[in-house]
Motif scaffolding. Structure first.
Motif, PDB file in Angstrom:
ATOM      1  N   GLY A  99       0.788  -1.252  -0.155  1.00 20.26           N
ATOM      2  CA  GLY A  99       0.182  -0.188   0.021  1.00 20.26           C
ATOM      3  C   GLY A  99       0.746   1.113  -0.070  1.00 20.26           C
ATOM      4  N   THR A 100       2.007   1.147   0.723  1.00 24.73           N
ATOM      5  CA  THR A 100       3.002   2.455   0.468  1.00 24.73           C
ATOM      6  C   THR A 100       3.777   2.546  -0.445  1.00 24.73           C
ATOM      7  OG1 THR A 100       4.388   1.195   2.057  1.00 24.73           O
ATOM      8  CG2 THR A 100       2.699   2.633   3.016  1.00 24.73           C
ATOM      9  N   LEU A 101       4.530   1.412  -1.111  1.00 26.83           N
ATOM     10  CA  LEU A 101       5.330   1.505  -2.021  1.00 26.83           C
ATOM     11  C   LEU A 101       4.814   1.470  -3.406  1.00 26.83           C
ATOM     12  CD1 LEU A 101       7.972  -1.518  -1.149  1.00 26.83           C
ATOM     13  CD2 LEU A 101       8.265   1.262  -0.847  1.00 26.83           C
ATOM     14  N   ALA A 102       3.557   1.028  -3.439  1.00 25.53           N
ATOM     15  CA  ALA A 102       2.756   1.503  -4.704  1.00 25.53           C
ATOM     16  C   ALA A 102       2.698   3.031  -4.969  1.00 25.53           C
ATOM     17  CB  ALA A 102       1.303   0.640  -4.715  1.00 25.53           C
ATOM     18  N   PHE A 103       2.554   3.663  -4.143  1.00 22.71           N
ATOM     19  CA  PHE A 103       2.428   5.197  -4.149  1.00 22.71           C
ATOM     20  C   PHE A 103       3.680   6.231  -3.744  1.00 22.71           C
ATOM     21  CE2 PHE A 103      -1.757   2.926  -3.806  1.00 22.71           C
ATOM     22  CZ  PHE A 103      -2.360   3.346  -5.280  1.00 22.71           C
ATOM     23  N   VAL A 104       4.555   5.508  -3.603  1.00 29.96           N
ATOM     24  CA  VAL A 104       5.840   6.370  -3.002  1.00 29.96           C
ATOM     25  C   VAL A 104       6.026   7.398  -4.421  1.00 29.96           C
ATOM     26  CG1 VAL A 104       8.282   6.395  -3.236  1.00 29.96           C
ATOM     27  CG2 VAL A 104       7.033   4.727  -1.969  1.00 29.96           C
ATOM     28  N   HIS A 105       5.766   7.153  -5.404  1.00 31.54           N
ATOM     29  CA  HIS A 105       5.537   8.091  -6.598  1.00 31.54           C
ATOM     30  C   HIS A 105       4.501   7.890  -7.637  1.00 31.54           C
ATOM     31  CE1 HIS A 105       8.782   5.411  -8.494  1.00 31.54           C
ATOM     32  NE2 HIS A 105       7.962   5.529  -9.399  1.00 31.54           N
ATOM     33  N   VAL A 106       4.213   8.901  -8.431  1.00 34.83           N
ATOM     34  CA  VAL A 106       3.192   8.511  -9.536  1.00 34.83           C
ATOM     35  C   VAL A 106       3.869   9.258 -10.708  1.00 34.83           C
ATOM     36  CG1 VAL A 106       2.184  10.670  -9.163  1.00 34.83           C
ATOM     37  CG2 VAL A 106       0.950   8.819 -10.302  1.00 34.83           C
ATOM     38  N   ALA A 107       3.970   8.523 -11.843  1.00 33.05           N
ATOM     39  CA  ALA A 107       4.305   8.949 -12.939  1.00 33.05           C
ATOM     40  C   ALA A 107       3.107   9.298 -14.249  1.00 33.05           C
ATOM     41  CB  ALA A 107       5.537   7.885 -13.746  1.00 33.05           C
ATOM     42  N   VAL A 108       3.277  10.189 -14.858  1.00 32.03           N
ATOM     43  CA  VAL A 108       2.157  10.656 -15.799  1.00 32.03           C
ATOM     44  C   VAL A 108       2.789  11.199 -17.049  1.00 32.03           C
ATOM     45  CG1 VAL A 108       0.172  12.315 -16.366  1.00 32.03           C
ATOM     46  CG2 VAL A 108       0.800  11.685 -13.748  1.00 32.03           C
ATOM     47  N   ARG A 109       1.840  10.353 -18.238  1.00 37.90           N
ATOM     48  CA  ARG A 109       2.671  10.476 -19.722  1.00 37.90           C
ATOM     49  C   ARG A 109       1.486  10.993 -20.516  1.00 37.90           C
ATOM     50  NH1 ARG A 109       3.762   7.823 -24.506  1.00 37.90           N
ATOM     51  NH2 ARG A 109       5.635   8.136 -25.312  1.00 37.90           N
ATOM     52  N   VAL A 110       1.599  11.928 -21.219  1.00 35.48           N
ATOM     53  CA  VAL A 110       0.407  12.329 -22.029  1.00 35.48           C
ATOM     54  C   VAL A 110       1.169  12.295 -23.582  1.00 35.48           C
ATOM     55  CG1 VAL A 110      -0.964  14.179 -22.680  1.00 35.48           C
ATOM     56  CG2 VAL A 110      -0.478  13.977 -20.451  1.00 35.48           C
ATOM     57  N   ASP A 111       0.443  11.673 -24.449  1.00 36.09           N
ATOM     58  CA  ASP A 111       0.878  11.554 -25.966  1.00 36.09           C
ATOM     59  C   ASP A 111      -0.264  12.062 -26.797  1.00 36.09           C
ATOM     60  OD1 ASP A 111      -0.609   9.419 -26.244  1.00 36.09           O
ATOM     61  OD2 ASP A 111       0.990   8.058 -25.875  1.00 36.09           O
ATOM     62  N   LYS A 112      -0.185  11.871 -28.063  1.00 38.49           N
ATOM     63  CA  LYS A 112      -1.074  12.306 -28.843  1.00 38.49           C
ATOM     64  C   LYS A 112      -2.396  11.443 -28.666  1.00 38.49           C
ATOM     65  CE  LYS A 112       0.710   9.532 -32.780  1.00 38.49           C
ATOM     66  NZ  LYS A 112      -0.562   8.607 -33.022  1.00 38.49           N
ATOM     67  N   ASP A 113      -2.311  10.147 -28.169  1.00 38.21           N
ATOM     68  CA  ASP A 113      -3.576   9.509 -27.890  1.00 38.21           C
ATOM     69  C   ASP A 113      -4.301   9.292 -26.783  1.00 38.21           C
ATOM     70  OD1 ASP A 113      -3.505   8.701 -30.736  1.00 38.21           O
ATOM     71  OD2 ASP A 113      -1.848   7.315 -30.445  1.00 38.21           O
ATOM     72  N   CYS A 114      -3.408   9.529 -25.725  1.00 42.64           N
ATOM     73  CA  CYS A 114      -3.822   9.041 -24.138  1.00 42.64           C
ATOM     74  C   CYS A 114      -3.253   9.740 -23.079  1.00 42.64           C
ATOM     75  CB  CYS A 114      -3.874   7.709 -23.894  1.00 42.64           C
ATOM     76  SG  CYS A 114      -2.384   6.856 -23.823  1.00 42.64           S
ATOM     77  N   LEU A 115      -3.518   9.475 -22.008  1.00 41.41           N
ATOM     78  CA  LEU A 115      -2.896  10.111 -20.699  1.00 41.41           C
ATOM     79  C   LEU A 115      -2.838   8.711 -19.999  1.00 41.41           C
ATOM     80  CD1 LEU A 115      -3.472  12.843 -18.040  1.00 41.41           C
ATOM     81  CD2 LEU A 115      -3.793  10.450 -17.444  1.00 41.41           C
ATOM     82  N   GLU A 116      -1.485   8.434 -19.261  1.00 43.24           N
ATOM     83  CA  GLU A 116      -1.259   7.179 -18.743  1.00 43.24           C
ATOM     84  C   GLU A 116      -0.646   7.706 -17.559  1.00 43.24           C
ATOM     85  OE1 GLU A 116       0.416   2.900 -20.173  1.00 43.24           O
ATOM     86  OE2 GLU A 116       1.882   4.763 -20.034  1.00 43.24           O
TER      87      GLU A 116
END
Length: 209
Positions: A99-116
Motif C-alpha cells: 500500500g505504501t510502495l505502490a504510491f511512493v511516486h506517480v508518473a504521468v505521460r501524455v501523448d497524442k492518443d492518451c494519458l497514462e
C-alpha cells in the motif's frame, strides 16, 4: 516535489471544478490552451512522497517481527496462537508494504492518443485514458489527502476518482461519462495546457474531415 502553500484548497467537485476547503475556498487557475504548434509530442511528469518510505519501513518491521517469531520461538506455548501471530505480522507487513510502495511516486505521460498514469516502481496500479474520452482539463492548485480520505488510489462518489501521492498541485480531468479523474503531479499547469491543446487539435481535425 512541490507543495504549494495556498490557503484555498482545491479538491475537484462533481464536475471536476476545484472547490474550497471550507476556509473561504478558491478556484484553480485555468491556463489558456496552446496552439497545435506549441503542444509537445509527449509530456511527462511525476510526483513523489518520501513520507511513504517511513510507512514502508513500518511494514518491513512487521514482516521482520513475524519472521523472528517463526524462527526464534520454541513453539512450546501452543501452536495455534503462535502461528496466528506469525501469519498476522507477515500479512500486515505485506499489506503495508504494498500500500505504501505502490504510491511512493506517480508518473504521468501524455501523448497524442492518451494519458497514462503509473504508480510506484512496478507501475501498478496503472490507468490509461484515451484523450478522445476527455472533455476538459482543469488545474487544481492544492489537493490534499484529506479531501480524498487518504493517500493512494481513491474514489468518492461526489468527487470521482483520484491518485493522490502528496499535497499540492494536480490535474483534474473531466471525462465524457460525467466522471472526473484527479492526479497529483508536479508541473500540473503545463500538463493541463498540453491536454487542452491535444484535445483542441483532435477536435479541429475531426471538424475538418
Amino acid at each position: 516535489m512541490r507543495d504549494h502553500p495556498h490557503e484555498g484548497a482545491a479538491a475537484p467537485g462533481k464536475h471536476g471544478s476545484p472547490v474550497g476547503d471550507g476556509n473561504g475556498g478558491g478556484s484553480g487557475s485555468h491556463p489558456d490552451p496552446p496552439g497545435p504548434a506549441d503542444v509537445p509530442e509527449v509530456w511527462q511528469g511525476r510526483a513523489t512522497n518520501r513520507v511513504q518510505w517511513l510507512l514502508a519501513g513500518i511494514g518491513a518491521a512487521c514482516m521482520a517481527l513475524g519472521i523472528e517469531l517463526a524462527v526464534d520461538s520454541a513453539w512450546t506455548s501452543g501452536l495455534a496462537p503462535l502461528l496466528m501471530s506469525v501469519v498476522g505480522c507477515v500479512l500486515a507487513g505485506l499489506l503495508v508494504l504494498f500500500g505504501t510502495l505502490a504510491f511512493v511516486h506517480v508518473a504521468v505521460r501524455v501523448d497524442k492518443d492518451c494519458l497514462e498514469v503509473r504508480c510506484g516502481h512496478m507501475g501498478l496500479p496503472r490507468r490509461r485514458i484515451p484523450l478522445e474520452h476527455v472533455v476538459g482539463a482543469d488545474f487544481a492548485p492544492r489537493v490534499t489527502p484529506r479531501h480524498w480520505g487518504g493517500w493512494g488510489y481513491r474514489w468518492r462518489p461526489e468527487q470521482g476518482t483520484a491518485v493522490v501521492v502528496r499535497r499540492g498541485e494536480a490535474v483534474v480531468l473531466r471525462l465524457g461519462d460525467g466522471r472526473s479523474f484527479t492526479i497529483t503531479v508536479d508541473d500540473a499547469e503545463n500538463a493541463v495546457r498540453c491536454i487542452r491543446g491535444r484535445c483542441g487539435a483532435d477536435k479541429g481535425r475531426a471538424a475538418g474531415s
